[in-house]
Design an enzyme around this catalytic site. Structure first.
Site, PDB file in Angstrom:
ATOM      1  N   HIS A   1     -82.423 -14.385 102.048  1.00  0.00           N
ATOM      2  CA  HIS A   1     -80.978 -14.529 101.865  1.00  0.00           C
ATOM      3  C   HIS A   1     -80.435 -13.499 100.869  1.00  0.00           C
ATOM      4  O   HIS A   1     -79.295 -13.035 100.987  1.00  0.00           O
ATOM      5  CB  HIS A   1     -80.664 -15.942 101.373  1.00  0.00           C
ATOM      6  CG  HIS A   1     -79.215 -16.290 101.428  1.00  0.00           C
ATOM      7  ND1 HIS A   1     -78.525 -16.431 102.608  1.00  0.00           N
ATOM      8  CD2 HIS A   1     -78.300 -16.505 100.443  1.00  0.00           C
ATOM      9  CE1 HIS A   1     -77.253 -16.733 102.352  1.00  0.00           C
ATOM     10  NE2 HIS A   1     -77.091 -16.787 101.042  1.00  0.00           N
TER      11      HIS A   1
ATOM     12  N   SER B   1     -72.790 -15.561 103.368  1.00  0.00           N
ATOM     13  CA  SER B   1     -73.121 -16.854 102.788  1.00  0.00           C
ATOM     14  C   SER B   1     -71.865 -17.733 102.692  1.00  0.00           C
ATOM     15  O   SER B   1     -71.251 -18.014 103.712  1.00  0.00           O
ATOM     16  CB  SER B   1     -73.791 -16.641 101.430  1.00  0.00           C
ATOM     17  OG  SER B   1     -74.516 -17.777 101.039  1.00  0.00           O
TER      18      SER B   1
ATOM     19  N   ASP C   1     -84.063 -15.297 106.440  1.00  0.00           N
ATOM     20  CA  ASP C   1     -83.218 -16.165 105.614  1.00  0.00           C
ATOM     21  C   ASP C   1     -83.684 -17.622 105.728  1.00  0.00           C
ATOM     22  O   ASP C   1     -83.716 -18.180 106.815  1.00  0.00           O
ATOM     23  CB  ASP C   1     -81.760 -16.026 106.082  1.00  0.00           C
ATOM     24  CG  ASP C   1     -80.769 -16.658 105.129  1.00  0.00           C
ATOM     25  OD1 ASP C   1     -81.151 -17.534 104.331  1.00  0.00           O
ATOM     26  OD2 ASP C   1     -79.586 -16.270 105.186  1.00  0.00           O
TER      27      ASP C   1
END
Lengths: 350, 350
Positions: free
Chosen positions: B324, B141, B295
C-alpha cells in the site's frame, strides 16, 4: 508461577508429561527438569517404523491438533500409525513461564528457540518410546518451523516432512507481525513487566493481540463472503468475541511471549552459517510444502522459494479463503486437501 | 485545541485556506466555519475545463501529493491542468480535532464521513474558483474513497476518475485493520480519552500505530529484498524509526482517529440503500481502477470486483512490491505506471 485453570487436563486432556531432564538452551539458559507434555494415539509397531510426530503451533496444544487432524480414516490414522503430538515449550502444558516456580518463571523464563524444542522432542521420543526414526513429521505454522528444524537437524531420523503454512527461515515481515502481537500484550499496564499476579489481568492487551489475528489471520474474501456465518456467529463482532477473544484471552501472556520470541527467530540456516540453501539441501526427507493460498503470515511465494531449495521437495498450495486460520480445520475443503496430500505422502516409499 | 508545530506552512506549505461556511455533517453534527486547506498548481482555463481535483489519504496532506504526483512532464502537469489538492477534514491542515477551539475539538470533534468531505470540496471548488466540472478526480487510499464518492454523488461533475489503491465500499477486513490502528492509539494511557494536553504525549500509542503500518503497509517481498536499502536505511529497525515513526509520530492522535473513523465507513452504497451495484452504475466518468499488486489493505481482487460494476470502468493493476505504501511514490516503477495510466486517461475524450 500463576495458577491458570485453562492449562489443565479438563480443557486439553488427556495428555501425559515426560521429564527430559535438564535442557541447556541455545541462548545459554537451562530449563531444569524440563517437562514435555504430549498426547499419543495408536500403537507403535514392533519395528518402531510407524511413528508420526506432530509439533504444535503458537498458542495451540495437543488438543487442537487431535481435533483437527487425527482420527480413523484420516491421513493421521491411529489405526495405522503411532502419532505423538508434542506440546512446544512455553505453550502452557509443557514447561512454560506461567508454570515455572518463582523466581525462574514468568518474566524470568529463559529464551527458547525452535531448535531447543526439537532437541527436547528427540529426547521424549527416544526416552519414552525408543523411537529413532519418524515416518512423518507434520505441523502447521510454528509446527512447520519445528518440522523444518527436524528435517535439517536430524535428516536421518525424518523419512517424510510436511510443513504446513510455515517457513524454514522466518521472513522479516512475519517477524514484524509477531512483534506487533508482543507489543499489544506488553503495552497493557496490567502486564507489569511480566509480573502480573492475577492470571487474567492482561485482558486488554490480550484482546488487542487477538484482534491483530483478526486482521492478519483471515482473508478479505473470508469476511466479504461471511464464511463465519455457518458456524453460528451472528456478526463480525460476535466472531471477534466468541471465536478469537475466546481462543486467546484465557491464555497466559508470558507463555504467548515465550512462543512469539521463538516464532520470530525460527531459522534453519543457523546450522549452516546463515546459508539457507545449504541448510535446506541437507534435507533427505520426502517433503511436501503446503502453504495456504490466502495466508498473509506465510504467503505461498515465501514457501515456494524454500521448497525449490529442498532436494525431494514438492509444493502443494492448499486453496482456502480462511487465511492462516484455515489451520484450525473449520474449512472442510482445507481439511480434505491436507488429508489427501498427507495420505499421498505417507503412501510414498521413503 | 492543542498546539502542534507539525501542522504548519513550514512543514506542509505553501497552502491556502478557504472558509466554506457551516458544514452540516451526515452524522448530525455541524462544523462551523469549516476551513478547507488546499494547494493549487497551474492555471484555470477560461472555459474552466482543465481542473483536476486531488483529495488526500489518511494522514497525508497536500504536500505529499504535490511531491509524489504533480510536476511538469508528469500526468498531473501544472503546465496543462489546474490542479487543486484538497486536504481532507481532520488531516490537521483543514478543520480538525486538534485545531478546533475547546470544548468542540479534540475528543468532542463530531463524526465526519467521506461524503462530508466531498460536499466541502464542491463548495471550495465552486466558491473559490467557480469550477463546476472536473476533468479528473484522482486520489489514493482514502483519496480513492473520495474519488468514488465524487463520481457517484456528482456524476455530471466528474469526467474522469482514477481511484488508486482504494475501494468504493470499504471491506469488513479493512475496517478491522483500521480499528487496530485506533486501538493502538486509544490504549495508550497518555491518550487520556482524547484530552492529552501535550501534543506528543501519545508517543507509545502512535509508535504501535506506526508499527502496524509496517506489518500491513509493505509486502513480504519488500522486506526480503530489502528494497528500503537504496533509500539510506541501514536496517529494518532504522526503517521503522526513521521512516514510519518519523512519518506518524509528529501527528495528532485525535486527527488520525477522525480520519480512521471516516476511512472505516467509506461506502458509496449509502446513496442507494446499500446496493453497491446500483451506486457504481451511476458513475458516468471514464474510470480507471488502479489497485497495487501487493496491497494488503485493498487487494486487487477487492478492487476488481468493484471495477466490474462501473459502466466505463477499466482495471489497471499497478505492479509494485511496496504494498500500500507504494502510494508514497518512492518506487520509480510505480510512479511510471501510474503516470502512464493517468496520461492515457486524460487523453481519452470524455
Amino acid at each position: 508461577m500463576v495458577d491458570n485453570e485453562y492449562y489443565s487436563q479438563a480443557v486439553h486432556g488427556p495428555y501425559e508429561s515426560f521429564n527430559i531432564g535438564d535442557l541447556v538452551l541455545e541462548e545459554g539458559g537451562t530449563i531444569r527438569n524440563c517437562q514435555i507434555a504430549y498426547a499419543s494415539f495408536g500403537t507403535l509397531s514392533a519395528a518402531k517404523d510407524n511413528a508420526i510426530l506432530v509439533p504444535t503451533w503458537f498458542s495451540g496444544t495437543s488438543k487442537i491438533m487431535e481435533q483437527a487432524y487425527i482420527g480413523p480414516g484420516r491421513a493421521l490414522d491411529p489405526e495405522k500409525y503411532f502419532i505423538v503430538v508434542a506440546n512446544q515449550i512455553g505453550n502452557g502444558l509443557s514447561t512454560s513461564p506461567h508454570n515455572t516456580a518463582w523466581p525462574l518463571g514468568m518474566a524470568n523464563f529463559p529464551k527458547v528457540r525452535i531448535g531447543d524444542d526439537v532437541v527436547a522432542q528427540q529426547r521424549l521420543l527416544k526416552g519414552r518410546f525408543g523411537i529413532e526414526t519418524l515416518a512423518l513429521v507434520v505441523g502447521g505454522s510454528m509446527g512447520a518451523q519445528q518440522t523444518y528444524e527436524w528435517a535439517v537437524r536430524f535428516p536421518d531420523a525424518v523419512k517424510r516432512a510436511a510443513p504446513i503454512a510455515g517457513t524454514a527461515k522466518n521472513t522479516p515481515h512475519d517477524f514484524l507481525y509477531a512483534q506487533s502481537l508482543c507489543d499489544a500484550i506488553t503495552s497493557d499496564p496490567a502486564w507489569a513487566g511480566g509480573w502480573y499476579r492475577e492470571p487474567h489481568a492482561v485482558r486488554e492487551g490480550l484482546r488487542r493481540h487477538s484482534r491483530l489475528w483478526a486482521v492478519m489471520g483471515f482473508s478479505t474474501e473470508f469476511y466479504k463472503q461471511e464464511l463465519w456465518r455457518p458456524f453460528g456467529f451472528s456478526s463480525v463482532d460476535d466472531l471477534m468475541l466468541n471465536f478469537l477473544d475466546a481462543t486467546f484471552l484465557p491464555m497466559d501472556p508470558n507463555d504467548l511471549l515465550c512462543m512469539a520470541w521463538k516464532w520470530q527467530r525460527g531459522d534453519v540456516s543457523r546450522h549452516t552459517g546463515g546459508d539457507l540453501a545449504k541448510a535446506l539441501a541437507r534435507i533427505t526427507a520426502k517433503t511436501v510444502v503446503m502453504p495456504i493460498s490466502t495466508d498473509m503470515f506465510f504467503p505461498p511465494a515465501d514457501c515456494a522459494a524454500e521448497q525449490r531449495l529442498i532436494p525431494k521437495g514438492e509444493l502443494k498450495v492448499i486453496d482456502s479463503l480462511w487465511g492462516h486460520i484455515a489451520l484450525f480445520g473449520l474449512d472442510a475443503g482445507y481439511i480434505e486437501q491436507v488429508d489427501r496430500a498427507l495420505k499421498q505422502l505417507l503412501d510414498t516409499p521413503a
